[in-house]
Design an enzyme around this catalytic site. Structure first.
Site, mmCIF file in Angstrom:
data_model
loop_
_atom_site.group_PDB
_atom_site.id
_atom_site.type_symbol
_atom_site.label_atom_id
_atom_site.label_comp_id
_atom_site.label_asym_id
_atom_site.label_seq_id
_atom_site.Cartn_x
_atom_site.Cartn_y
_atom_site.Cartn_z
ATOM 1 N N THR A 51 0.810 -1.209 0.000
ATOM 2 C CA THR A 51 0.000 0.000 0.000
ATOM 3 C C THR A 51 0.844 1.261 0.000
ATOM 4 O O THR A 51 2.014 1.231 0.367
ATOM 5 C CB THR A 51 -0.952 0.026 1.209
ATOM 6 O OG1 THR A 51 -1.973 0.970 0.960
ATOM 7 C CG2 THR A 51 -0.242 0.380 2.481
ATOM 8 N N LYS A 56 -8.623 2.194 1.016
ATOM 9 C CA LYS A 56 -7.845 2.269 2.252
ATOM 10 C C LYS A 56 -7.936 3.631 2.923
ATOM 11 O O LYS A 56 -7.222 3.892 3.884
ATOM 12 C CB LYS A 56 -6.391 1.936 1.949
ATOM 13 C CG LYS A 56 -6.213 0.582 1.298
ATOM 14 C CD LYS A 56 -4.809 0.400 0.821
ATOM 15 C CE LYS A 56 -4.708 -0.781 -0.121
ATOM 16 N NZ LYS A 56 -3.409 -0.852 -0.762
ATOM 17 N N GLY A 113 -6.426 7.077 6.724
ATOM 18 C CA GLY A 113 -5.939 6.074 5.788
ATOM 19 C C GLY A 113 -5.040 5.112 6.523
ATOM 20 O O GLY A 113 -4.439 5.472 7.539
ATOM 21 N N SER A 169 4.566 0.816 1.854
ATOM 22 C CA SER A 169 5.765 0.456 1.097
ATOM 23 C C SER A 169 6.139 1.495 0.049
ATOM 24 O O SER A 169 7.307 1.672 -0.254
ATOM 25 C CB SER A 169 5.589 -0.914 0.444
ATOM 26 O OG SER A 169 4.450 -0.919 -0.379
#
Length: 175
Positions: free
Chosen positions: A5, A37, A49, A128
């Site tokens: 994500t 998300k 988020g 990430s």
């Protein structure tokens, strides 16, 4: 660091936007491309988020929303109280997620180690692809007059072009 994500929050002038990509990965496999998300919480005056485990994030959203209500929508206080809970509660300590929350005035990153961070420059990112999106957003904020939404859009596209755990199916929430 959580794979799968990228969540980015950009604040410019009187606007704040949180963007999240739609990819969910399990090991080396893309399981879903259109996950959401980011969301509005409370009465819609707070954006949030998450990066990390989806079930854990929803648990944290619920806990955070309860703290927000308990502290009459005081975002900073709700963040600190959730941070305390997250660090000391035996159940919450095992949750693997990071949250970004923002209202019209402030932005915070929350972690399971009790961190409550108010980032500099009006930009926050986790996941990430977070460092790629953060770098792109900082450059765009410094060298352009793009709106918060436009900065988030371009930064998320750059992150998606670099990070294999991030895609370009982006969801936005804006205040």
């Amino acid at each position: 660091m959580f794979h799968g994500t990228t969540i980015l929050c950009v604040r410019r002038e009187a606007k704040v936007v949180i963007a999240g990509d739609g990819q969910i990965s399990l090991d080396k496999t893309i399981m879903k491309n259109t996950a959401k998300k980011v969301r509005r919480i409370g009465d819609g005056s707070v954006l949030a988020g998450f990066a990390g485990s989806t079930a854990d994030a929803f648990t944290l959203f619920d806990r955070f929303e309860a703290r927000l209500k308990e502290h009459q929508k005081n975002l900073a206080r709700a963040c600190v109280e959730l941070g305390k809970d997250w660090r000391t509660d035996r159940f919450l300590r095992r949750l693997e997620a990071l949250l970004i929350v923002a209202d019209r005035e402030r932005t915070f990153i929350l972690s399971g180690s009790g961190d409550v961070i108010e980032p500099d420059f009006g930009i926050a990112a986790v996941g990430s692809g977070g460092s790629y999106a953060l770098s792109a957003a900082r450059a765009l904020m410094t060298h352009t007059q793009l709106s918060a939404r436009e900065v988030a859009t371009h930064a998320m596209q750059i992150a998606a072009d670099i990070c294999v755990y991030t895609n370009s199916n982006v969801t936005y929430e804006e205040l």
